[in-house]
Scaffold this motif. Sequence first.
Motif, PDB file in Angstrom:
ATOM      1  N   GLY A 301       0.827  -1.196   0.000  1.00 14.61           N
ATOM      2  CA  GLY A 301       0.000   0.000   0.000  1.00 14.61           C
ATOM      3  C   GLY A 301       0.865   1.251   0.000  1.00 14.61           C
ATOM      4  O   GLY A 301       1.800   1.364   0.793  1.00 14.61           O
ATOM      5  N   LEU A 302       0.578   2.187  -0.903  1.00 13.42           N
ATOM      6  CA  LEU A 302       1.340   3.424  -0.958  1.00 13.42           C
ATOM      7  C   LEU A 302       0.871   4.355   0.150  1.00 13.42           C
ATOM      8  O   LEU A 302      -0.309   4.718   0.231  1.00 13.42           O
ATOM      9  N   ASP A 303       1.802   4.717   1.026  1.00  6.32           N
ATOM     10  CA  ASP A 303       1.481   5.514   2.207  1.00  6.32           C
ATOM     11  C   ASP A 303       2.657   6.439   2.505  1.00  6.32           C
ATOM     12  O   ASP A 303       3.803   5.977   2.602  1.00  6.32           O
ATOM     13  N   ALA A 304       2.380   7.743   2.640  1.00  8.27           N
ATOM     14  CA  ALA A 304       3.455   8.702   2.912  1.00  8.27           C
ATOM     15  C   ALA A 304       4.191   8.390   4.212  1.00  8.27           C
ATOM     16  O   ALA A 304       5.363   8.733   4.369  1.00  8.27           O
ATOM     17  N   ASP A 305       3.507   7.706   5.142  1.00 12.45           N
ATOM     18  CA  ASP A 305       4.123   7.344   6.419  1.00 12.45           C
ATOM     19  C   ASP A 305       4.522   5.865   6.469  1.00 12.45           C
ATOM     20  O   ASP A 305       4.705   5.308   7.551  1.00 12.45           O
ATOM     21  N   GLY A 306       4.594   5.247   5.295  1.00 14.77           N
ATOM     22  CA  GLY A 306       4.918   3.824   5.261  1.00 14.77           C
ATOM     23  C   GLY A 306       6.293   3.506   5.815  1.00 14.77           C
ATOM     24  O   GLY A 306       7.224   4.321   5.729  1.00 14.77           O
ATOM     25  N   GLU A 307       6.420   2.308   6.389  1.00 11.31           N
ATOM     26  CA  GLU A 307       7.673   1.921   7.033  1.00 11.31           C
ATOM     27  C   GLU A 307       8.714   1.395   6.047  1.00 11.31           C
ATOM     28  O   GLU A 307       9.904   1.289   6.373  1.00 11.31           O
ATOM     29  N   THR A 308       8.308   1.078   4.814  1.00 10.03           N
ATOM     30  CA  THR A 308       9.231   0.524   3.826  1.00 10.03           C
ATOM     31  C   THR A 308       9.551   1.554   2.753  1.00 10.03           C
ATOM     32  O   THR A 308       8.641   2.153   2.167  1.00 10.03           O
ATOM     33  N   LEU A 310      10.488   2.781  -0.828  1.00  8.47           N
ATOM     34  CA  LEU A 310      10.245   2.230  -2.167  1.00  8.47           C
ATOM     35  C   LEU A 310      11.532   1.717  -2.795  1.00  8.47           C
ATOM     36  O   LEU A 310      11.533   0.672  -3.461  1.00  8.47           O
ATOM     37  N   TYR A 311      12.639   2.422  -2.599  1.00  5.33           N
ATOM     38  CA  TYR A 311      13.898   2.045  -3.234  1.00  5.33           C
ATOM     39  C   TYR A 311      14.586   0.868  -2.533  1.00  5.33           C
ATOM     40  O   TYR A 311      15.642   0.430  -2.970  1.00  5.33           O
ATOM     41  N   GLN A 312      13.962   0.381  -1.461  1.00  3.02           N
ATOM     42  CA  GLN A 312      14.465  -0.814  -0.777  1.00  3.02           C
ATOM     43  C   GLN A 312      13.451  -1.958  -0.854  1.00  3.02           C
ATOM     44  O   GLN A 312      13.500  -2.892  -0.050  1.00  3.02           O
ATOM     45  N   LEU A 313      12.561  -1.889  -1.798  1.00  4.42           N
ATOM     46  CA  LEU A 313      11.465  -2.852  -1.894  1.00  4.42           C
ATOM     47  C   LEU A 313      11.927  -4.143  -2.570  1.00  4.42           C
ATOM     48  O   LEU A 313      11.991  -4.248  -3.793  1.00  4.42           O
ATOM     49  N   GLU A 314      12.243  -5.141  -1.765  1.00  7.93           N
ATOM     50  CA  GLU A 314      12.703  -6.426  -2.298  1.00  7.93           C
ATOM     51  C   GLU A 314      11.567  -7.209  -2.955  1.00  7.93           C
ATOM     52  O   GLU A 314      11.796  -8.029  -3.850  1.00  7.93           O
ATOM     53  N   ALA A 315      10.327  -6.953  -2.497  1.00  2.00           N
ATOM     54  CA  ALA A 315       9.189  -7.703  -3.034  1.00  2.00           C
ATOM     55  C   ALA A 315       8.830  -7.298  -4.453  1.00  2.00           C
ATOM     56  O   ALA A 315       7.952  -7.919  -5.077  1.00  2.00           O
ATOM     57  N   ALA A 316       9.506  -6.293  -5.010  1.00  2.07           N
ATOM     58  CA  ALA A 316       9.154  -5.783  -6.327  1.00  2.07           C
ATOM     59  C   ALA A 316       9.346  -6.818  -7.433  1.00  2.07           C
ATOM     60  O   ALA A 316       8.696  -6.733  -8.479  1.00  2.07           O
ATOM     61  N   VAL A 343       4.356   1.210   1.815  1.00  4.93           N
ATOM     62  CA  VAL A 343       5.540   1.712   1.133  1.00  4.93           C
ATOM     63  C   VAL A 343       5.458   3.226   0.979  1.00  4.93           C
ATOM     64  O   VAL A 343       4.416   3.771   0.570  1.00  4.93           O
ATOM     65  N   SER A 344       6.549   3.905   1.298  1.00  2.62           N
ATOM     66  CA  SER A 344       6.625   5.354   1.138  1.00  2.62           C
ATOM     67  C   SER A 344       7.609   5.699   0.022  1.00  2.62           C
ATOM     68  O   SER A 344       8.550   4.952  -0.247  1.00  2.62           O
ATOM     69  N   ILE A 345       7.376   6.824  -0.635  1.00 10.01           N
ATOM     70  CA  ILE A 345       8.253   7.305  -1.701  1.00 10.01           C
ATOM     71  C   ILE A 345       9.146   8.404  -1.133  1.00 10.01           C
ATOM     72  O   ILE A 345       8.641   9.442  -0.700  1.00 10.01           O
TER      73      ILE A 345
END
Length: 374
Positions: A301-308, A310-316, A343-345
């Motif tokens: 889920g795209l969330d400005a306060d996300g804990e992951t 985007l550039y470290q997203l292994e699940a991609a 996920v946050s950007i």
Amino acid sequence: MPGNSFNASKRATSKKGASAGSGGKNRASLKGRGKTLPADERPWHKAYSGTEKLPEKTARKQDKERRAAAAEGRAPKVGIPGTKDTTWGRGGGRASGLTRAQSSRGARGGGPRGPRVAPGRKSNPTKEGPELLLGRNPVVEALRAAVPATALYVAQGIDIDERVTEIVRTSGDRGIPILEISRNELDRMTGGVLHQGIGLQVPPFAYEDFDDLVNAALEQTAPLLVALDGITDPRNVGAVIRSVAAFGGHGVFMTERRAAGITATAWRTSAGAAARVPVSQVVNLTRAIKSAQKAGFTAIGLDADGETDLYQLEAAVGPLIVVVGSEGRGLSRLVGETCDLRVSIPMASDVESLNASVAAAVTLAEVSRRRTQG
């Protein structure tokens, strides 16, 4: 004096003055709009007797009237579908700059015709009714994808380019009526939306079955779907679909209620990509995401306060669902809790968040980059 009935203060003339007319303004306002169609030619009226497919809403009206008539012991006041020819006539104007053969080819061709509409009158279709797809790119993409169409409107004096030539040629080959109308008339039909002199009347968008959407995606090497959580602006919907097509996504799904669907505006914003990307509507987005997770997808889920990050997203690199929240409130609570990751950007400025469609595009671009390098 007593007994005298004369009243000197009594009004001798009528208090009401002469009625003032509109000076012909009312009649002038109707100029060019054409006659009002009779009830039996209006698809949304219970007296409709045309040959086109009966809209569900009209069918319900007719059924309700039949039950009421049976209860009152009278004849129902409904039409008899299929008994009156309401298809387009054999005629049709010649678009400026086009050959007479090109403009009349669609009118001579076979195939189903579109419902008649009073000239110049803006249509307010029902949910099941047709829409106008506007713009040269969306129209040419829709025709290339063999999207069903019932009429092509071409504005007088249109600038002819390769796209217009292809649109007219393809429409003629498919037997789609090609109708030349004034630019002002096309403006009225479209409510002033930018149309570039081209309008294609299309039936309601055909949504894919959700299970078929998931199964088709799983047949790909790296399945990628996008879920829209309550996006209400059709322009955002169209922009997301365009990004899905650009970055190798395999489908989009969204809720049926309280969200924008694939309207003519979404078609235009997608620049025709809606003809190539399968889209599904679901009753419950949370349930749909859980079903896809059981099939092997990871939902982010795209969330400005996300804990992951985007550039470290292994699940991609694996089967992935990118969930995009609505304008303003973002992800709903249940949908956010259902996602495997938030996920946050990363952003360098103090901007709080990105537009929903922009955030989706950035995420899909990064997913595509990781998959290409991986």
